[in-house]
Enzyme design. Structure first.
Site, PDB file in Angstrom:
ATOM      1  N   SER A 254      28.022  26.989 -26.871  1.00  0.00           N
ATOM      2  CA  SER A 254      27.812  28.114 -27.767  1.00  0.00           C
ATOM      3  C   SER A 254      27.317  29.325 -26.996  1.00  0.00           C
ATOM      4  O   SER A 254      26.679  29.187 -25.955  1.00  0.00           O
ATOM      5  CB  SER A 254      26.776  27.744 -28.820  1.00  0.00           C
ATOM      6  N   LYS A 255      27.611  30.472 -27.558  1.00  0.00           N
ATOM      7  CA  LYS A 255      27.301  31.712 -26.841  1.00  0.00           C
ATOM      8  C   LYS A 255      25.805  31.917 -26.626  1.00  0.00           C
ATOM      9  O   LYS A 255      25.400  32.631 -25.729  1.00  0.00           O
ATOM     10  CB  LYS A 255      27.907  32.899 -27.572  1.00  0.00           C
ATOM     11  N   ARG A 256      25.000  31.286 -27.461  1.00  0.00           N
ATOM     12  CA  ARG A 256      23.553  31.432 -27.283  1.00  0.00           C
ATOM     13  C   ARG A 256      23.088  30.793 -25.975  1.00  0.00           C
ATOM     14  O   ARG A 256      22.088  31.165 -25.409  1.00  0.00           O
ATOM     15  CB  ARG A 256      22.806  30.758 -28.438  1.00  0.00           C
ATOM     16  N   ASP A 409      28.989  41.589 -30.859  1.00  0.00           N
ATOM     17  CA  ASP A 409      30.167  40.703 -30.855  1.00  0.00           C
ATOM     18  C   ASP A 409      31.287  41.311 -31.683  1.00  0.00           C
ATOM     19  O   ASP A 409      32.461  41.098 -31.409  1.00  0.00           O
ATOM     20  CB  ASP A 409      29.830  39.344 -31.507  1.00  0.00           C
TER      21      ASP A 409
END
Ligand code: GLU
Length: 478
Positions: A254-256, A409
């Protein structure tokens, strides 16, 4: 009889080009090449609200950078086009109609409010959500006249309610699903657009896809697809569900926790051949403990037996190490060429010079002033904590930086004119004065307090690195 191997990737153009798309593309590509088959790119843009042409273009561009070219696709055509689902509506409608005629699908006239109430009741009774079959029990003649009277409806698959559906997975063996647990899936929406399930099955069949190699998150859709193949009287392709890429804590990538956009890897100076090797390592063991292999070597030795199902951890440190091996193999001239294609280009100079020109006394002041345009991750020292606004704390500042990254985003065309209103609106939304917001943002993306105008700076640093640095800074502040 052996049929031609034809495989595909079918990305949905709803965001940045995802590293998972390249990973799945790689295994499809390698298998196709090994078998002398074809690798097809199909754009699954049935989600009209979220699909964009920018995203489609970014996916194509990124896959080309990675070096995984396709034999048929929306940009080059092919014998089974069009390769963009939004251009195939009539095909899905005709096919859905065939299923209605055979009784494998039925029109459903239930209004959204009824379905919502149904879901709420199921939640309250702790039952799994699903359609209750009200319209499935309608008399067929009555259903036909409602359709003829243009009553708003969707088409649903009449799933068998008893027995089981078996899926053969080339990596997992036989998977068995109880039919009673599978919903009467919507196939065609009321606007005439297909759902993923219908479009995917119809296209895989019409495009003569022999093997479906996709991520394991699609496993639960596969019994529905198998039922659809049966309803059409078609032979289903062979299925291979690849293990998902994971963050260090084993959660789905995930982008986190990891940069997921392919553009990030390009902008941060990774070499595509190293990224391909790394993605190969994620699911494939070359043999022995060998970790470095080229795409050609992977094709030569590829075998599904060598693909393992353990959740592969995407480790940036390891990728950097591997990248170093590739980088050091290049000649000086090749490194210079790579640097030029990366950020040491005339084009980049032309974008940086105007931003610092006014503040230069001598040429030697150029490099120190543009340093953050040419880096990946930054080192901050105490600058980040020093930038926490007076009335705020580190946790709140960290949250703001992450939330801003999320907000960014959604910025499609990245330029100072589009960025400024977004960031200002964001500051209003969170109730921070722009003065409070801009300093931590400036520090996060440049590492220094004196830099050219914020939005011009964000523009030249680029979407990927800006978002990465905001998220990294938030991490450091926590
Ligand atoms: N459109 C799906 C995706 O975005 C395709 C899944 C499949 O390969 O069937 O990944």
């Amino acid at each position: 009889m052996s049929t031609e191997v034809r495989v595909r990737i079918a990305p949905s153009p709803t965001g940045d080009p995802h590293v998972g798309t390249a990973y799945i593309a790689l295994f499809n590509y390698v298998f196709a090449k090994k078998q002398g088959g074809k690798f097809i790119l199909r754009i699954e843009d049935t989600d009209r609200a979220r699909s964009t042409l920018e995203s489609e273009e970014a996916i194509l561009r990124a896959l080309k950078w990675v070096g995984l070219g396709w034999d048929e696709g929306p940009d080059i055509g092919g014998a089974y086009g069009p390769y963009r689902q939004s251009e195939r509506s009539a095909i899905y409608q005709e096919h859905a109609q065939l299923l209605v005629e055979s009784g494998a699908a039925y029109p459903c006239f239930c209004a959204e409010a009824r379905l919502e109430a149904l879901r709420a009741a199921q939640r309250a009774e702790k039952k799994p959500p699903g359609y209750d079959g009200l319209c499935r029990r309608l008399d067929r003649g009555e259903a036909r006249s409602k359709v003829a009277a243009k009553e708003k409806h969707v088409l649903r698959l009449a799933m068998p309610k008893e027995g089981e559906t078996k899926v053969q997975d080339g990596l997992r063996g036989e998977l068995v699903f109880q039919n009673a647990t599978i919903d009467d899936q919507v196939l065609l929406k009321s606007d005439g657009f297909p759902t993923y399930h219908l479009a995917n099955v119809v296209d895989d069949h019409l495009m003569k896809i022999s093997h479906v190699v996709r991520a394991e998150e699609w496993i639960s859709s596969t019994p529905k697809h198998v039922q659809l193949y049966q309803a059409f009287g078609w032979q289903a392709p062979e299925f291979f569900h690849m293990p998902l890429l994971r963050n260090a804590d084993k959660s789905k990538i995930s982008k986190r926790k990891n940069p997921v956009s392919l553009d990030y890897y390009q902008d941060s100076g990774f070499l595509p051949e190293a990224l391909v090797n790394f993605l190969g390592l994620m699911g494939f063991s070359f043999g022995g403990d060998r970790e470095k292999f080229t795409l050609a070597e992977m094709i030569e030795t590829f075998d599904w037996q060598k693909v393992s199902l353990g959740g592969p951890v995407f480790d940036l440190e390891k990728l950097s190490w591997l990248n170093g091996l590739y980088l050091r193999e290049l000649s000086t001239a090749q490194v210079i060429e790579r640097l030029r294609n990366w950020r040491l280009s005339d084009e980049m100079l032309a974008r940086m010079v105007p931003l610092v020109h006014e503040r230069m006394r001598r040429l030697d002041e150029f490099i120190p002033q543009v340093d953050f345009f040419l880096r990946g991750d930054l080192a901050y020292g105490s600058a980040l904590t020093d930038a926490i606004p007076k009335e705020r704390d580190a946790a709140a500042t960290a949250k703001v930086l992450v939330d801003l990254a999320d907000e960014l985003d959604n910025v499609r065309s990245w330029n100072p004119q589009t960025l400024e209103p977004v960031v200002r609106a964001f500051s209003e939304k969170i109730g921070w004065k722009t003065k409070e917001l801009f300093m931590p943002v400036r520090i996060a993306i440049t590492g220094v307090s004196a830099s050219p105008p914020l939005f011009d700076t964000m523009n030249v640093i680029g979407k990927e690195l800006v978002r990465r640095r905001l998220r990294q800074s938030a991490q450091l502040l926590r």
